[in-house]
Scaffold this active site. Structure first.
Site, PDB file in Angstrom:
ATOM      1  N   LYS A  61       0.856  -1.208   0.000  1.00 28.91           N
ATOM      2  CA  LYS A  61       0.000   0.000   0.000  1.00 28.91           C
ATOM      3  C   LYS A  61       0.885   1.248   0.000  1.00 28.91           C
ATOM      4  CE  LYS A  61       0.916   1.668   4.196  1.00 28.91           C
ATOM      5  NZ  LYS A  61       1.627   2.830   4.517  1.00 28.91           N
ATOM      6  N   ASP A 105      -2.324  -1.592  10.349  1.00 30.73           N
ATOM      7  CA  ASP A 105      -2.438  -1.526   8.882  1.00 30.73           C
ATOM      8  C   ASP A 105      -3.087  -2.785   8.290  1.00 30.73           C
ATOM      9  OD1 ASP A 105      -1.392   0.953   8.487  1.00 30.73           O
ATOM     10  OD2 ASP A 105       0.585   0.285   7.821  1.00 30.73           O
TER      11      ASP A 105
HETATM   12  P1  ATP Z   1       4.160  -0.043   7.808  1.00 33.05           P
HETATM   13  O1  ATP Z   1       4.024   0.712   6.519  1.00 33.05           O
HETATM   14  O2  ATP Z   1       2.985  -0.940   8.119  1.00 33.05           O
HETATM   15  O3  ATP Z   1       4.625   0.788   8.959  1.00 33.05           O
HETATM   16  P2  ATP Z   1       6.627  -0.959   6.835  1.00 33.05           P
HETATM   17  O4  ATP Z   1       6.383  -1.106   5.376  1.00 33.05           O
HETATM   18  O5  ATP Z   1       7.319   0.289   7.246  1.00 33.05           O
HETATM   19  O6  ATP Z   1       5.294  -1.124   7.608  1.00 33.05           O
HETATM   20  P3  ATP Z   1       7.405  -3.715   7.158  1.00 33.05           P
HETATM   21  O7  ATP Z   1       8.075  -4.127   5.891  1.00 33.05           O
HETATM   22  O8  ATP Z   1       6.039  -4.195   7.401  1.00 33.05           O
HETATM   23  O9  ATP Z   1       7.489  -2.138   7.337  1.00 33.05           O
HETATM   24  O10 ATP Z   1       8.371  -4.110   8.355  1.00 33.05           O
HETATM   25  C1  ATP Z   1       8.136  -3.637   9.661  1.00 33.05           C
HETATM   26  C2  ATP Z   1       8.713  -4.625  10.650  1.00 33.05           C
HETATM   27  O11 ATP Z   1       7.985  -5.833  10.589  1.00 33.05           O
HETATM   28  C3  ATP Z   1      10.168  -4.963  10.360  1.00 33.05           C
HETATM   29  O12 ATP Z   1      10.871  -4.752  11.549  1.00 33.05           O
HETATM   30  C4  ATP Z   1      10.137  -6.435   9.993  1.00 33.05           C
HETATM   31  O13 ATP Z   1      11.270  -7.109  10.493  1.00 33.05           O
HETATM   32  C5  ATP Z   1       8.856  -6.953  10.639  1.00 33.05           C
HETATM   33  N1  ATP Z   1       8.215  -8.076   9.888  1.00 33.05           N
HETATM   34  C6  ATP Z   1       7.614  -9.161  10.429  1.00 33.05           C
HETATM   35  N2  ATP Z   1       7.126  -9.956   9.472  1.00 33.05           N
HETATM   36  C7  ATP Z   1       7.409  -9.393   8.298  1.00 33.05           C
HETATM   37  C8  ATP Z   1       7.148  -9.744   6.944  1.00 33.05           C
HETATM   38  N3  ATP Z   1       6.475 -10.852   6.608  1.00 33.05           N
HETATM   39  N4  ATP Z   1       7.578  -8.902   5.985  1.00 33.05           N
HETATM   40  C9  ATP Z   1       8.206  -7.743   6.314  1.00 33.05           C
HETATM   41  N5  ATP Z   1       8.487  -7.390   7.565  1.00 33.05           N
HETATM   42  C10 ATP Z   1       8.089  -8.180   8.564  1.00 33.05           C
END
Ligand code: ATP
Length: 297
Positions: A11, A135
């Site tokens: 997203k 989210d």
């Molecule tokens: P958001 O936009 O929801 O804040 P994000 O895109 O910034 O999320 P993610 O890639 O979801 O970040 O990663 C956030 C944290 O979630 C990281 O510290 C990661 O290690 C952990 N995590 C746990 N499971 C997963 C997964 N399947 N894929 C990515 N990150 C994961």
């Protein structure tokens, strides 16, 4: 053996406004969220025990991964769900502001719902998903929605007209709690206009959607990581009037209403940013087809 393949879409936030800090420490937000076709692929297969197989070294292994937390949650609520092997091919950059972990979590829950014919409706899936992260409810549905509260209250919006995006994720990450912690909402005079964006969606006016984009968190992330601001400026200078940080960052995207223009920009910017990614808005058909069952019962 029961098996499912799920396409888990990333997203972006077309608009991200923060209204205030609440007494419980969370921030009250109003966000227009949009699913894009940058996606992870998840395979679910019955196995002797729960385990995660992934090509990505930067995400938590095994049961600490959000994909596996989804498996555990579903097994707690629905005992008929067998142990599962989850194979996760990551294409969404990690800790990027693109909800990569949340969409994997939602994807696993959607896959299990279909594999085991659980018959859970959208509301129920959103409620269950909210137990694991704010989210996740959006990632269950989409493709275009207004998220309020902590981001977990979802209201469907008219689908966004086709838009095209070029995304650049810097090599460093930013911590979402730090970005919120550094934000001084009361000092910020100009907020992005969520309602203007909603009107543009209702009118199916792509240009107006683009001109109403905004992200209040840029103030805070740019302060903590001035390189994100530099990236935004450089992407604008490369020939795009609509450039925005997604979520709490650090990914920055350039948005276009015309595919040809976006492609041209993508070719150009790849010289400077070889990791740049091209994506488009997800439509209803893509959402409906994101879970596919295969194998025998
Ligand atoms: P958001 O936009 O929801 O804040 P994000 O895109 O910034 O999320 P993610 O890639 O979801 O970040 O990663 C956030 C944290 O979630 C990281 O510290 C990661 O290690 C952990 N995590 C746990 N499971 C997963 C997964 N399947 N894929 C990515 N990150 C994961």
């Amino acid at each position: 053996m029961k098996q499912a393949k799920v396409t888990a879409y990333a997203k972006i936030n077309l608009v991200l406004d923060v209204l205030r800090k609440r007494e419980d420490g969370y921030h009250e937000v109003a966000m227009v969220m949009q699913a894009i076709d940058l996606a992870d692929t998840i395979h679910l297969q019955e196995a002797q025990r729960n385990w995660l197989h992934t090509d990505n070294k930067h995400i938590p292994p095994n049961m600490n991964n959000l994909a596996m937390k989804a498996v555990t949650l579903m097994q707690q609520h629905f005992p008929q769900v067998a142990p599962l092997q989850v194979t996760l091919q990551k294409k969404i950059p990690v800790a990027a502001g693109l909800a990569g972990g949340s969409t994997d979590c939602a994807g696993v829950m959607l896959g299990i719902n279909k594999m085991y014919n659980l018959g859970l409706g959208q509301d129920e899936l959103e409620r269950l998903g909210a137990e694991l992260g704010s989210d996740i409810p959006f990632c269950m549905g989409g493709p275009t929605a207004l998220a309020t509260g902590r981001g977990e209250k979802i209201e469907a919006l008219p689908h966004c007209p086709d838009l095209f995006f070029v995304l650049v994720k810097p090599s460093f990450g930013v911590s979402t709690p730090k970005v919120y912690g550094n934000l001084r909402v009361a000092e910020i005079k100009e907020h992005p206009d969520v309602n203007r964006c909603i009107h543009a969606l209702k009118a199916q006016n792509a240009e107006q959607v683009l001109t109403s984009m905004g992200n209040l968190l840029e103030h805070s992330t740019f302060e903590l990581q001035p390189d994100v601001k530099k990236l935004k400026d450089s992407m604008a200078a490369a020939g795009c009037n609509h450039v925005l940080m997604s979520g709490s960052g650090p990914t920055v995207f350039a948005a276009f209403a015309e595919e040809a223009q976006a492609q041209q920009y993508y070719q150009k910017i790849r010289n400077e940013y070889p990791g740049a990614m091209f994506a488009r808005t997800v439509n209803q058909k893509m959402l409906e087809e994101r879970v596919a069952l295969y194998g025998t019962d």
